[in-house]
Enzyme design. Structure first.
Site, PDB file in Angstrom:
ATOM      1  CE  LYS A  18      -3.297   1.794   3.434  1.00  0.00           C
ATOM      2  NZ  LYS A  18      -4.001   2.706   2.589  1.00  0.00           N
ATOM      3  N   GLY A  20       2.720   4.513   0.985  1.00  0.00           N
ATOM      4  CA  GLY A  20       3.243   5.128   2.201  1.00  0.00           C
ATOM      5  C   GLY A  20       3.647   4.207   3.332  1.00  0.00           C
ATOM      6  CB  VAL A  21       3.314   0.582   4.008  1.00  0.00           C
ATOM      7  CG1 VAL A  21       1.810   0.682   4.098  1.00  0.00           C
ATOM      8  CG2 VAL A  21       3.752  -0.065   2.705  1.00  0.00           C
ATOM      9  N   GLY A  22       6.279   2.177   3.421  1.00  0.00           N
ATOM     10  CA  GLY A  22       7.727   2.037   3.564  1.00  0.00           C
ATOM     11  C   GLY A  22       8.383   1.180   2.487  1.00  0.00           C
ATOM     12  CE  LYS A  23       4.763   1.132  -2.343  1.00  0.00           C
ATOM     13  NZ  LYS A  23       4.020   1.832  -1.288  1.00  0.00           N
ATOM     14  CG  ASP A  47       5.746   4.972  -7.337  1.00  0.00           C
ATOM     15  OD1 ASP A  47       4.935   5.511  -8.125  1.00  0.00           O
ATOM     16  OD2 ASP A  47       5.671   5.079  -6.109  1.00  0.00           O
ATOM     17  CG  ASN A 271       8.165   0.001   8.102  1.00  0.00           C
ATOM     18  OD1 ASN A 271       8.985  -0.031   9.019  1.00  0.00           O
ATOM     19  ND2 ASN A 271       8.166   0.942   7.179  1.00  0.00           N
TER      20      ASN A 271
HETATM   21  N1  LIG Z   1      10.255   2.089  10.199  1.00  0.00           N
HETATM   22  C1  LIG Z   1      10.149   3.394   9.972  1.00  0.00           C
HETATM   23  N2  LIG Z   1      10.324   4.283  10.973  1.00  0.00           N
HETATM   24  C2  LIG Z   1      10.199   5.607  10.750  1.00  0.00           C
HETATM   25  N3  LIG Z   1       9.902   6.150   9.567  1.00  0.00           N
HETATM   26  C3  LIG Z   1       9.711   5.335   8.528  1.00  0.00           C
HETATM   27  C4  LIG Z   1       9.818   3.917   8.669  1.00  0.00           C
HETATM   28  N4  LIG Z   1       9.559   3.362   7.453  1.00  0.00           N
HETATM   29  C5  LIG Z   1       9.301   4.381   6.614  1.00  0.00           C
HETATM   30  N5  LIG Z   1       9.382   5.562   7.247  1.00  0.00           N
HETATM   31  C6  LIG Z   1       9.109   6.880   6.668  1.00  0.00           C
HETATM   32  O1  LIG Z   1       7.775   6.850   6.183  1.00  0.00           O
HETATM   33  C7  LIG Z   1       7.654   7.600   4.991  1.00  0.00           C
HETATM   34  C8  LIG Z   1       7.099   6.730   3.862  1.00  0.00           C
HETATM   35  O2  LIG Z   1       8.062   5.733   3.554  1.00  0.00           O
HETATM   36  P1  LIG Z   1       8.355   5.284   2.060  1.00  0.00           P
HETATM   37  O3  LIG Z   1       8.496   6.442   1.158  1.00  0.00           O
HETATM   38  O4  LIG Z   1       9.465   4.302   2.124  1.00  0.00           O
HETATM   39  O5  LIG Z   1       6.979   4.535   1.763  1.00  0.00           O
HETATM   40  P2  LIG Z   1       6.428   4.013   0.357  1.00  0.00           P
HETATM   41  O6  LIG Z   1       5.621   2.809   0.663  1.00  0.00           O
HETATM   42  O7  LIG Z   1       7.544   3.864  -0.607  1.00  0.00           O
HETATM   43  O8  LIG Z   1       5.502   5.205  -0.084  1.00  0.00           O
HETATM   44  P3  LIG Z   1       4.847   5.430  -1.545  1.00  0.00           P
HETATM   45  O9  LIG Z   1       3.703   4.476  -1.608  1.00  0.00           O
HETATM   46  O10 LIG Z   1       4.425   6.852  -1.479  1.00  0.00           O
HETATM   47  O11 LIG Z   1       5.905   5.148  -2.547  1.00  0.00           O
HETATM   48  C9  LIG Z   1       9.027   8.149   4.704  1.00  0.00           C
HETATM   49  O12 LIG Z   1       9.100   9.440   5.225  1.00  0.00           O
HETATM   50  C10 LIG Z   1       9.957   7.219   5.479  1.00  0.00           C
HETATM   51  O13 LIG Z   1      11.130   7.878   5.835  1.00  0.00           O
HETATM   52 MG   LIG Z   2       7.763   4.648  -2.588  1.00  0.00          MG
END
Ligand SMILES: Nc1ncnc2c1ncn2[C@@H]1O[C@H](COP(=O)(O)OP(=O)(O)OP(=O)(O)O)[C@@H](O)[C@H]1O
Ligand SMILES: [Mg+2]
Length: 318
Positions: A18, A20-23, A47, A271
């Protein structure tokens, strides 16, 4: 991680989940770990809304692997520029810019075919960029990774994918591309059996056979990618989620959809799990972090015109 790291043969790791979860964070940190273990590693974002470059604090938007600076690690990053590829496709469809068209088809390993197909107005068959086109572009790049000599050095390729919906399309787009190609191949064959006079209208004679051959080669390549996604040895899907009801529901749907597509998944990363024993210090650090980011939002001239409203984080999932 040890399992993913073991062995020198090429492995593809798809990080999905999904928004913003940290991918991106996981893809980047996995890639760093692989590189630390000696793997020549490429982390690539499919992406369209790239943030991998932000995560690595480096511009990797050129469409080619860029060595990640600031470390001595064998680590490269790359963002696939789907917008630029779309422009190429439009130029191709419009029947202009033969060069762009060739380079687009070149992405599928089909450079020379454009010339032969130009008279058939192939563009009309695939009129405008179809849904799932971003994913098709990503697929054509995957093919380059699989087949291109310039990518042979990478033993780990980590994909930072777009949120769930895109990823599912990425898996089903080969079907769509295959169907379109099957149509073209059929049309070509029908033309091939038409009378000499009809064929004459479309120009070249003998090269048509060759064009059909090449299209069939393309179909074979697409099947290769389809198989690759389902190859337990070469490919690993990692689902990332966070411990909220909404994210859980979406992850369950994603796992189900991947299973349905016969994609092997073995790992679920949850995460942002709050650890036991967190005290005021944790809150104070988080708050200081947030205040810094808030200040940046307040100070930014781009945002100066906007009315800024703060909404609180509640202590339960709303
Ligand atoms: N375990 C964690 N602890 C603290 N902050 C985190 C952690 N994992 C991710 N983040 C922060 O959460 C935010 C979203 O992470 P990230 O960009 O990796 O997600 P994403 O799934 O790639 O989002 P998108 O779907 O928008 O591509 C970022 O600011 C990242 O630094
Ligand atoms: Mg991302």
């Amino acid at each position: 991680f040890e399992e993913l790291c073991a062995g020198t043969e090429r492995k593809y790791i798809m990080v999905s989940g999904k928004g913003g979860v940290g991918k991106t964070s996981l893809a980047a940190s996995l890639a760093v770990r692989f590189a630390q273990e000696g793997h020549t590693t490429l982390v690539v974002s499919t992406d369209p809304a790239h943030s991998l470059g932000d995560s690595l604090a480096q511009d990797i938007s050129g469409g080619l692997p860029v060595l990640v600076e600031g470390t001595a690690l064998p680590l490269w990053g790359m963002e696939i520029d789907t917008e630029r590829e779309k422009e190429k496709f439009k130029a191709w469809s419009a029947g202009q810019g033969r060069k762009e068209a060739e380079s687009f088809m070149g992405g599928f390993g089909l450079g020379g075919v454009v010339e032969q197909l130009a008279d058939l107005k192939l563009g009309e068959l695939l009129d405008s960029p179809p849904p799932g086109f971003d994913e098709a572009v990503a697929i054509s790049k995957v093919l380059q990774f699989v087949q291109g000599e310039e990518y042979a050095r990478f033993s780990r390729i980590v994909f930072d994918t777009a949120p769930t919906g895109h990823t599912l399309r990425l898996l089903t787009v080969p079907d769509f591309v295959e169907a379109s190609l099957a149509r073209i191949v059929r049309l070509r064959k029908r033309l091939g059996s038409a009378s000499q006079a009809v064929r004459g209208l479309f120009g070249a004679g003998g090269s048509q056979e060759e064009a059909v051959d090449k299209l069939e080669q393309l179909q074979a390549s697409i099947r290769l990618v389809k198989d690759l996604f389902r190859d337990q040895q070469a490919t690993e899907f990692v689902i990332v989620t966070i411990p909220t009801e909404m994210a859980a529901a979406e992850s369950i749907r994603l796992a189900k959809a991947l299973r349905k597509e016969q994609v092997p998944i073995r790992t679920l990363v949850v995460n942002q799990v709050l650890q036991p024993g967190l005290r005021e210090q944790y809150l104070a650090t988080r708050r200081a972090d947030q205040q810094r980011a808030l200040q940046r939002l307040r100070d930014d001239p781009q945002l100066a015109q906007l009315q800024l409203i703060e909404a609180p984080l509640f202590d339960l999932e709303v």
